[in-house]
Design an enzyme around this catalytic site. Sequence first.
Site, PDB file in Angstrom:
ATOM      1  N   LYS A  21     -12.282   0.533  -2.019  1.00 23.28           N
ATOM      2  CA  LYS A  21     -12.261   1.151  -3.353  1.00 23.28           C
ATOM      3  C   LYS A  21     -11.065   0.617  -4.146  1.00 23.28           C
ATOM      4  O   LYS A  21     -10.155  -0.001  -3.564  1.00 23.28           O
ATOM      5  CB  LYS A  21     -12.194   2.678  -3.216  1.00 23.28           C
ATOM      6  CG  LYS A  21     -10.979   3.183  -2.453  1.00 23.28           C
ATOM      7  CD  LYS A  21     -11.125   4.658  -2.056  1.00 23.28           C
ATOM      8  CE  LYS A  21      -9.920   5.134  -1.276  1.00 23.28           C
ATOM      9  NZ  LYS A  21     -10.114   6.495  -0.729  1.00 23.28           N
ATOM     10  N   TYR A  70      17.674  -0.744 -21.489  1.00 21.27           N
ATOM     11  CA  TYR A  70      17.452   0.366 -22.408  1.00 21.27           C
ATOM     12  C   TYR A  70      18.313   1.570 -22.041  1.00 21.27           C
ATOM     13  O   TYR A  70      18.424   1.920 -20.864  1.00 21.27           O
ATOM     14  CB  TYR A  70      15.987   0.805 -22.375  1.00 21.27           C
ATOM     15  CG  TYR A  70      15.050  -0.105 -23.125  1.00 21.27           C
ATOM     16  CD1 TYR A  70      15.169  -0.272 -24.507  1.00 21.27           C
ATOM     17  CD2 TYR A  70      14.044  -0.788 -22.457  1.00 21.27           C
ATOM     18  CE1 TYR A  70      14.292  -1.095 -25.202  1.00 21.27           C
ATOM     19  CE2 TYR A  70      13.162  -1.613 -23.147  1.00 21.27           C
ATOM     20  CZ  TYR A  70      13.292  -1.765 -24.512  1.00 21.27           C
ATOM     21  OH  TYR A  70      12.425  -2.573 -25.197  1.00 21.27           O
TER      22      TYR A  70
HETATM   23  C1  LIG Z   1      -9.580   6.425   0.612  1.00 22.12           C
HETATM   24  C2  LIG Z   1     -10.351   7.011   1.724  1.00 22.12           C
HETATM   25  C3  LIG Z   1     -10.241   6.475   3.030  1.00 22.12           C
HETATM   26  C4  LIG Z   1      -9.231   5.413   3.395  1.00 22.12           C
HETATM   27  O1  LIG Z   1      -7.989   6.044   3.551  1.00 22.12           O
HETATM   28  P1  LIG Z   1      -6.668   5.215   3.950  1.00 22.12           P
HETATM   29  O2  LIG Z   1      -5.637   6.268   4.104  1.00 22.12           O
HETATM   30  O3  LIG Z   1      -6.414   4.279   2.838  1.00 22.12           O
HETATM   31  O4  LIG Z   1      -6.977   4.509   5.225  1.00 22.12           O
HETATM   32  C5  LIG Z   1     -11.096   6.969   4.007  1.00 22.12           C
HETATM   33  N1  LIG Z   1     -11.979   7.966   3.719  1.00 22.12           N
HETATM   34  C6  LIG Z   1     -12.053   8.537   2.506  1.00 22.12           C
HETATM   35  C7  LIG Z   1     -13.011   9.651   2.273  1.00 22.12           C
HETATM   36  C8  LIG Z   1     -11.241   8.087   1.471  1.00 22.12           C
HETATM   37  O5  LIG Z   1     -11.309   8.665   0.261  1.00 22.12           O
END
Ligand SMILES: *Cc1c(COP(=O)(O)O)cnc(C)c1O
Length: 378
Positions: free
Chosen positions: A37, A254
């Site tokens: 994702k 800044y």
């Molecule tokens: C993002 C996500 C993962 C992966 O989690 P990590 O901590 O990045 O390994 C797995 N399962 C779900 C449902 C997620 O939303």
Amino acid sequence: MTESHGARLTVDLDALAANWRILAAQAPGAECAAVIKADAYGCGIARAAPALWRAGCRTFFVAHLSEAQAARAAVPEAVIYVLNGFPPGSAAAYRAGGFRPVLGSRAEIAEWAQACRALGGALPAALHVDTGMNRLGLSVPEALDLAGDSPLGAPALLMSHLVSAEVAGDPLTARQVAEFARVRAAFPGMPASLANSSGTFLGPEARHQMVRPGYALYGGNPTPDRPNPMRPVVRLDAGILQLRAVSRGETAGYNARWTAPGPRRLATLSIGYADGYPRSATGQGVALVGGVRCPFAGTVSMDLIILDVTDAPEAALARGAPATLIGEGLDVDEVGRRAGTIGYEILTGLGKRFDRHYIGDEPETRGEPLSRVGEGQG
Ligand SMILES: *Cc1c(COP(=O)(O)O)cnc(C)c1O
């Protein structure tokens, strides 16, 4: 240093593949999927997904339908789950892409079942059961109720998500593992998945038939209380635009939030918060110049960061020379901590303005017949 005068992001696809293999070996007997994702946690789904596929990964998780479409283009034969489920009216797009929604409420399940009937029959989907996050998923009683009488037919995967798997010994994890086992028992023979990156390191009772790591694939530490077992995947370098000398009492940046404690040498880097480097790292951030840690001087601005390079080796200080903001010796977990956040947010915030380079895993040659790849090598 760079073509565009901006910062350079290097993604090591060999390290990504190696990390997948480390995670797969950590979960013997279970399938190791990959969470890709948020554009593969900022690494770029179009290159990351095929590299993972070549390493042996066959199942991928994204958050949105649009990400599923990008994943399908990158890995045409993969199984692709969409974590955020299925938005009303999108069933035809799911069928066209062969995507599997992760369904998490009675309403969503009923709509999916109805849409499947209209499209001519059941399509595979996962069932998300909430065991403590209170974010997405059926409650445990709802899931147990559904087990006897599901409008879905048999879900392709039963899953839940851990709340604090990265915190060693958190009692909530043990409770979730037990709750999930209870639900799992009501769906005999159903493949199940609970573990994210950190969960993959918990032990066999958390692994079930599939683990779903994301962060660790990209080099994040899944075991924060122990040394990082993963290889670094992301490297971020920014070029020095100018070097200047300041004397004691002069300020930089800044709102003059940094004052030279004595004669100092400053380097201005071509990177800023518009690139995704958080402004909240002001006063805490560091970069490596010639292998030496140099602190930020003053506020992180939109396109620039000022670095106190007084301690850096002279040979590393030149217009165009690189400073490393993420890389070997300065991992993404530390960068997150210094910015008051987590490495996940650093990775997923990595901007679109960088020159992006991919090393390792050369798809131009990988799939070619050996006779061509081997040409000129005896
Ligand atoms: C993002 C996500 C993962 C992966 O989690 P990590 O901590 O990045 O390994 C797995 N399962 C779900 C449902 C997620 O939303």
